[in-house]
Design a protein around this motif. Structure first.
Motif, PDB file in Angstrom:
ATOM      1  N   PRO A 163       0.784  -1.211  -0.017  1.00 33.50           N
ATOM      2  CA  PRO A 163      -0.637   0.237  -0.349  1.00 33.50           C
ATOM      3  C   PRO A 163       0.844   1.162   0.218  1.00 33.50           C
ATOM      4  CG  PRO A 163      -0.079  -0.939   2.078  1.00 33.50           C
ATOM      5  CD  PRO A 163       0.462  -1.546   1.222  1.00 33.50           C
ATOM      6  N   VAL A 164       1.387   1.437  -1.417  1.00 34.52           N
ATOM      7  CA  VAL A 164       2.373   3.084  -1.572  1.00 34.52           C
ATOM      8  C   VAL A 164       1.555   4.182  -2.151  1.00 34.52           C
ATOM      9  CG1 VAL A 164       4.481   1.287  -1.369  1.00 34.52           C
ATOM     10  CG2 VAL A 164       3.493   2.120  -3.457  1.00 34.52           C
ATOM     11  N   PRO A 165       1.481   5.103  -2.547  1.00 31.17           N
ATOM     12  CA  PRO A 165       0.353   5.722  -2.635  1.00 31.17           C
ATOM     13  C   PRO A 165       0.331   6.016  -3.496  1.00 31.17           C
ATOM     14  CG  PRO A 165       2.222   7.264  -0.983  1.00 31.17           C
ATOM     15  CD  PRO A 165       3.277   5.426  -1.209  1.00 31.17           C
ATOM     16  N   GLY A 166       1.133   5.545  -5.120  1.00 34.05           N
ATOM     17  CA  GLY A 166       0.944   5.499  -6.251  1.00 34.05           C
ATOM     18  C   GLY A 166       0.048   3.616  -6.574  1.00 34.05           C
ATOM     19  N   ALA A 167       0.391   2.996  -5.932  1.00 33.03           N
ATOM     20  CA  ALA A 167      -0.599   1.884  -5.509  1.00 33.03           C
ATOM     21  C   ALA A 167      -1.708   2.112  -5.386  1.00 33.03           C
ATOM     22  CB  ALA A 167       0.160   0.954  -5.264  1.00 33.03           C
ATOM     23  N   LEU A 168      -2.241   3.147  -4.012  1.00 35.70           N
ATOM     24  CA  LEU A 168      -2.747   3.542  -3.107  1.00 35.70           C
ATOM     25  C   LEU A 168      -3.815   4.725  -4.236  1.00 35.70           C
ATOM     26  CD1 LEU A 168      -1.783   3.725   0.220  1.00 35.70           C
ATOM     27  CD2 LEU A 168      -3.426   2.473  -0.237  1.00 35.70           C
ATOM     28  N   ILE A 169      -3.435   4.947  -4.818  1.00 36.14           N
ATOM     29  CA  ILE A 169      -4.334   5.804  -5.716  1.00 36.14           C
ATOM     30  C   ILE A 169      -5.507   5.243  -6.878  1.00 36.14           C
ATOM     31  CG2 ILE A 169      -3.848   8.118  -8.002  1.00 36.14           C
ATOM     32  CD1 ILE A 169      -1.926   9.207  -5.721  1.00 36.14           C
ATOM     33  N   VAL A 170      -4.090   3.911  -7.666  1.00 37.47           N
ATOM     34  CA  VAL A 170      -4.944   3.200  -8.547  1.00 37.47           C
ATOM     35  C   VAL A 170      -5.571   2.121  -8.167  1.00 37.47           C
ATOM     36  CG1 VAL A 170      -4.528   1.901 -10.209  1.00 37.47           C
ATOM     37  CG2 VAL A 170      -2.540   3.980 -10.674  1.00 37.47           C
TER      38      VAL A 170
END
Length: 237
Positions: free
Chosen positions: A119-126
């Motif tokens: 759950p890193v920022p880029g993956a969470l946005i996607v």
């Protein structure tokens, strides 16, 4: 009418138990069956009681919620909801539902083999975009975010998912209210289902303690069931 409410309540109870133990899955259990019982039960009454479940879950495990992750996911969920509305309006329902089911199933298989999602920022946005799109268009928005947290603890998964669901439900309820799509009957149906929701949530307490040692398998099982449900729905609808 009361017979329908009782059966619908039993469905909500099971959905509340699953979501209370794993962190998501209520719509997987409840949405298809409630729609068959009475179309008026979805989406508004189910959305209202699901909001109540999210609040209860947040209150039960507040210290374990990943609020930073919730913020990133909600950032993606806003445009994702709009994409879901667009998908419903423009795309053929059966191929879209099949594509979504296949995508979720592929993600489950990859995470079991080589892919280790985090759950890193880029993956969470996607994942937030995917969750908003799938939740709006197919009533199953939990798997994209839950898969990112599959290696975390049970309390962290449940608390974080509850916060995401609470925020998403508030957005959806606000939009429906502004559109004049929430009426007295919806409120009455939600009130009738609320005791079943609370009972299912309470029953999930001991179940979650059993699952916490194998929470990743529970997350993957519910995600797989979501994918299969969407594939079956696309084949028979």
């Amino acid at each position: 009418m009361w017979g329908v409410v009782f059966v619908a309540g039993a469905v909500v109870l099971v959905g509340a138990l699953v979501q209370g133990a794993v962190g998501y899955g209520m719509n997987l259990v409840a949405a298809p069956l409630l729609a068959l019982l009475d179309p008026a039960l979805v989406p508004v009454p189910l959305l209202l009681v699901a909001s109540g479940h999210a609040v209860l879950a947040m209150a039960r495990e507040p210290a374990d919620t990943d609020w930073r992750g919730v913020g990133w996911a909600m950032l993606g969920r806003l445009p994702g909801t709009a994409l879901g509305v667009l998908a419903v309006a423009t795309l053929p329902q059966r191929p879209f539902t099949a594509l979504v089911g296949a995508a979720v199933l592929i993600c489950v298989v990859l995470s079991v083999t080589a892919w280790r999602p985090r759950p890193v920022p880029g993956a969470l946005i996607v994942a937030g975009v995917a969750s908003g799109t799938l939740g709006t268009a197919a009533s199953i928005g939990g798997p994209p975010i839950a898969l990112l947290y599959q290696h975390d603890t049970g309390p962290r998964i449940r608390g974080t998912m509850a916060a995401v669901f609470a925020g998403g439900s508030l957005l959806s309820i606000g939009g429906l209210a502004l559109g004049g799509q929430i009426g007295p009957r919806h409120l009455l149906l939600a009130a009738a289902l609320l005791p079943f929701l609370v009972l299912g949530f309470l029953l999930s307490g001991p179940v979650r303690r059993v699952l916490d040692g194998r929470i990743r398998y529970a997350v993957l099982t519910v995600a797989s069931a979501s994918a299969v449900t969407l594939l079956v729905r696309s084949a028979v609808s």
